[in-house]
Design a protein around this motif. Sequence first.
Motif, PDB file in Angstrom:
ATOM      1  N   LEU A  94       1.002  -1.402   0.165  1.00  0.00           N
ATOM      2  CA  LEU A  94       0.017   0.043  -0.037  1.00  0.00           C
ATOM      3  C   LEU A  94       0.947   1.263  -0.028  1.00  0.00           C
ATOM      4  O   LEU A  94       0.611   2.360  -0.437  1.00  0.00           O
ATOM      5  N   ALA A  95       2.155   1.296   0.674  1.00  0.00           N
ATOM      6  CA  ALA A  95       2.899   2.527   0.676  1.00  0.00           C
ATOM      7  C   ALA A  95       3.412   2.538  -0.619  1.00  0.00           C
ATOM      8  O   ALA A  95       3.639   3.570  -1.121  1.00  0.00           O
ATOM      9  N   ALA A  96       3.715   1.384  -1.401  1.00  0.00           N
ATOM     10  CA  ALA A  96       4.450   1.461  -2.953  1.00  0.00           C
ATOM     11  C   ALA A  96       3.334   2.089  -3.807  1.00  0.00           C
ATOM     12  O   ALA A  96       3.642   2.774  -4.706  1.00  0.00           O
ATOM     13  N   ALA A  97       2.166   2.013  -3.369  1.00  0.00           N
ATOM     14  CA  ALA A  97       1.161   2.489  -4.150  1.00  0.00           C
ATOM     15  C   ALA A  97       0.676   3.959  -3.865  1.00  0.00           C
ATOM     16  O   ALA A  97      -0.336   4.315  -4.042  1.00  0.00           O
ATOM     17  N   ARG A  98       1.530   4.520  -3.017  1.00  0.00           N
ATOM     18  CA  ARG A  98       1.498   6.008  -2.748  1.00  0.00           C
ATOM     19  C   ARG A  98       0.351   6.100  -1.681  1.00  0.00           C
ATOM     20  O   ARG A  98      -0.069   7.306  -1.653  1.00  0.00           O
ATOM     21  N   ASN A  99       0.002   5.299  -0.831  1.00  0.00           N
ATOM     22  CA  ASN A  99      -0.715   5.528   0.383  1.00  0.00           C
ATOM     23  C   ASN A  99      -0.058   5.925   1.642  1.00  0.00           C
ATOM     24  O   ASN A  99       1.133   5.737   1.459  1.00  0.00           O
ATOM     25  N   GLU A 100      -0.667   6.667   2.511  1.00  0.00           N
ATOM     26  CA  GLU A 100       0.064   6.997   3.705  1.00  0.00           C
ATOM     27  C   GLU A 100      -0.267   5.926   4.784  1.00  0.00           C
ATOM     28  O   GLU A 100      -1.321   5.516   5.088  1.00  0.00           O
ATOM     29  N   VAL A 101       0.622   5.158   5.010  1.00  0.00           N
ATOM     30  CA  VAL A 101       0.476   3.989   5.920  1.00  0.00           C
ATOM     31  C   VAL A 101       1.310   4.043   6.991  1.00  0.00           C
ATOM     32  O   VAL A 101       2.549   4.360   7.355  1.00  0.00           O
ATOM     33  N   THR A 102       0.586   3.602   8.256  1.00  0.00           N
ATOM     34  CA  THR A 102       1.211   3.555   9.772  1.00  0.00           C
ATOM     35  C   THR A 102       1.121   2.129   9.976  1.00  0.00           C
ATOM     36  O   THR A 102       0.083   1.516   9.923  1.00  0.00           O
ATOM     37  N   LEU A 103       2.017   1.560  10.453  1.00  0.00           N
ATOM     38  CA  LEU A 103       2.337   0.203  10.753  1.00  0.00           C
ATOM     39  C   LEU A 103       2.459  -0.092  12.231  1.00  0.00           C
ATOM     40  O   LEU A 103       3.468   0.649  12.600  1.00  0.00           O
ATOM     41  N   ILE A 104       1.615  -0.633  13.295  1.00  0.00           N
ATOM     42  CA  ILE A 104       1.646  -0.711  14.308  1.00  0.00           C
ATOM     43  C   ILE A 104       2.126  -2.057  15.030  1.00  0.00           C
ATOM     44  O   ILE A 104       1.601  -3.093  14.565  1.00  0.00           O
ATOM     45  N   ASP A 105       2.981  -2.313  15.909  1.00  0.00           N
ATOM     46  CA  ASP A 105       3.170  -3.644  16.632  1.00  0.00           C
ATOM     47  C   ASP A 105       3.512  -3.434  17.867  1.00  0.00           C
ATOM     48  O   ASP A 105       4.299  -2.458  18.306  1.00  0.00           O
ATOM     49  N   VAL A 106       3.237  -4.491  18.690  1.00  0.00           N
ATOM     50  CA  VAL A 106       3.517  -4.352  20.280  1.00  0.00           C
ATOM     51  C   VAL A 106       4.917  -4.691  20.561  1.00  0.00           C
ATOM     52  O   VAL A 106       5.188  -4.359  21.608  1.00  0.00           O
ATOM     53  N   ASP A 107       5.474  -5.241  19.527  1.00  0.00           N
ATOM     54  CA  ASP A 107       7.065  -5.857  19.914  1.00  0.00           C
ATOM     55  C   ASP A 107       7.889  -4.655  19.540  1.00  0.00           C
ATOM     56  O   ASP A 107       8.187  -4.256  18.409  1.00  0.00           O
ATOM     57  N   ASP A 108       8.315  -4.009  20.610  1.00  0.00           N
ATOM     58  CA  ASP A 108       9.388  -2.861  20.419  1.00  0.00           C
ATOM     59  C   ASP A 108      10.682  -3.344  19.421  1.00  0.00           C
ATOM     60  O   ASP A 108      11.015  -2.657  18.409  1.00  0.00           O
ATOM     61  N   ASP A 109      11.021  -4.540  19.524  1.00  0.00           N
ATOM     62  CA  ASP A 109      12.318  -5.019  18.703  1.00  0.00           C
ATOM     63  C   ASP A 109      11.697  -5.351  17.184  1.00  0.00           C
ATOM     64  O   ASP A 109      12.606  -4.728  16.550  1.00  0.00           O
ATOM     65  N   ARG A 110      10.513  -5.726  17.153  1.00  0.00           N
ATOM     66  CA  ARG A 110      10.258  -5.701  15.728  1.00  0.00           C
ATOM     67  C   ARG A 110      10.051  -4.408  14.997  1.00  0.00           C
ATOM     68  O   ARG A 110      10.594  -4.083  13.881  1.00  0.00           O
ATOM     69  N   VAL A 111       9.735  -3.477  15.758  1.00  0.00           N
ATOM     70  CA  VAL A 111       9.488  -2.199  15.127  1.00  0.00           C
ATOM     71  C   VAL A 111      10.871  -1.505  15.028  1.00  0.00           C
ATOM     72  O   VAL A 111      11.027  -0.961  14.043  1.00  0.00           O
ATOM     73  N   ALA A 112      11.768  -1.816  15.872  1.00  0.00           N
ATOM     74  CA  ALA A 112      13.403  -1.292  15.670  1.00  0.00           C
ATOM     75  C   ALA A 112      13.813  -2.036  14.411  1.00  0.00           C
ATOM     76  O   ALA A 112      14.686  -1.300  13.574  1.00  0.00           O
ATOM     77  N   GLU A 113      13.614  -3.403  14.198  1.00  0.00           N
ATOM     78  CA  GLU A 113      13.837  -3.971  13.184  1.00  0.00           C
ATOM     79  C   GLU A 113      13.758  -3.369  11.863  1.00  0.00           C
ATOM     80  O   GLU A 113      14.518  -3.505  10.713  1.00  0.00           O
ATOM     81  N   LEU A 114      12.454  -2.771  11.783  1.00  0.00           N
ATOM     82  CA  LEU A 114      11.965  -2.426  10.627  1.00  0.00           C
ATOM     83  C   LEU A 114      12.174  -0.803  10.115  1.00  0.00           C
ATOM     84  O   LEU A 114      12.226  -0.444   9.000  1.00  0.00           O
ATOM     85  N   GLN A 115      12.756  -0.199  11.259  1.00  0.00           N
ATOM     86  CA  GLN A 115      12.992   1.261  11.012  1.00  0.00           C
ATOM     87  C   GLN A 115      14.052   1.215  10.158  1.00  0.00           C
ATOM     88  O   GLN A 115      14.997   0.951   9.911  1.00  0.00           O
ATOM     89  N   GLY A 116      13.542   2.297   8.979  1.00  0.00           N
ATOM     90  CA  GLY A 116      14.528   2.670   7.929  1.00  0.00           C
ATOM     91  C   GLY A 116      14.508   1.657   6.679  1.00  0.00           C
ATOM     92  O   GLY A 116      14.963   1.908   5.895  1.00  0.00           O
ATOM     93  N   ARG A 117      13.840   0.515   7.045  1.00  0.00           N
ATOM     94  CA  ARG A 117      13.806  -0.677   5.966  1.00  0.00           C
ATOM     95  C   ARG A 117      12.396  -0.641   5.128  1.00  0.00           C
ATOM     96  O   ARG A 117      12.525  -1.211   4.108  1.00  0.00           O
ATOM     97  N   ILE A 118      11.485  -0.025   5.667  1.00  0.00           N
ATOM     98  CA  ILE A 118      10.139   0.140   4.699  1.00  0.00           C
ATOM     99  C   ILE A 118       9.650   1.505   4.753  1.00  0.00           C
ATOM    100  O   ILE A 118       9.708   2.260   5.668  1.00  0.00           O
ATOM    101  N   PRO A 119       9.044   1.934   3.921  1.00  0.00           N
ATOM    102  CA  PRO A 119       8.539   3.343   3.680  1.00  0.00           C
ATOM    103  C   PRO A 119       7.253   3.793   4.219  1.00  0.00           C
ATOM    104  O   PRO A 119       6.333   4.142   3.692  1.00  0.00           O
ATOM    105  N   VAL A 120       7.107   3.350   5.735  1.00  0.00           N
ATOM    106  CA  VAL A 120       6.022   3.530   6.466  1.00  0.00           C
ATOM    107  C   VAL A 120       6.221   4.105   7.705  1.00  0.00           C
ATOM    108  O   VAL A 120       7.524   4.001   7.970  1.00  0.00           O
ATOM    109  N   ARG A 121       5.198   4.744   8.440  1.00  0.00           N
ATOM    110  CA  ARG A 121       5.303   5.448   9.699  1.00  0.00           C
ATOM    111  C   ARG A 121       5.366   4.087  10.825  1.00  0.00           C
ATOM    112  O   ARG A 121       4.356   3.213  10.447  1.00  0.00           O
TER     113      ARG A 121
END
Length: 218
Positions: free
Chosen positions: A19-46
């Motif tokens: 959905l982000a690649a299709a130019r939508n504004e996307v926010t991705l939420i996860d309860v796992d702090d480590d998973r969020v940290a792992e994805l930081q800078g790797r995918i074009p979403v908030r």
Amino acid sequence: MNVIVAGAGRLGTQIAQVLAAARNEVTLIDVDDDRVAELQGRIPVRLVAGDACEPALLEDAGALTADLVVATTGDDEDNLVISLLAKRQFSVSRVAARINDADNAWLFDERWGVDVAVPSATPLISLIEEATGATDTVALLRLSKAGVDVIETAITPQSSAAGRALGEVRLPEGTVVATIIREGRPTVPDPATRLRPGDELLLVSHTATEREIHAAFQ
């Protein structure tokens, strides 16, 4: 379109990336702090770390202005709570939820705020098509408002691209690789990345057809 995806597992991450690649504004939420940290800078979403079952966190994530909420956690109870909050408290116009346990399917309806209930075995194409309400599907997904196609292709041992660096593959004009899914995990594409059998690629294109993409990699 403003989208919130709750759950940054494989499915949630794939949906967010497409959905982000299709130019939508996307926010991705996860309860796992480590998973969020792992994805930081790797995918074009908030990215937001926290429990999407908490109304305050959903509000901070943008639920008041969201057009679509997709609950893709691995817990059916959480997905139902997220859906109910999205629909009842934040009046989100379209809510989709993943069903992990088929025995719970009867719960996933309008009483819990669910517009689109998707069994866990449903292909990504169907989930996104139903969740977004898009009906003009070409290859993996077409979002007509964005004017782009998102096309999926898989690398097999027989593929001509197997063993080659991504940068060596000549792509059709106006086409980019949005992500490479390897061993179940999305990775940021890099021209030096050597493609392996089993890799799944999601490509975004304004002009290319599925046949042209297939010819480039197979």
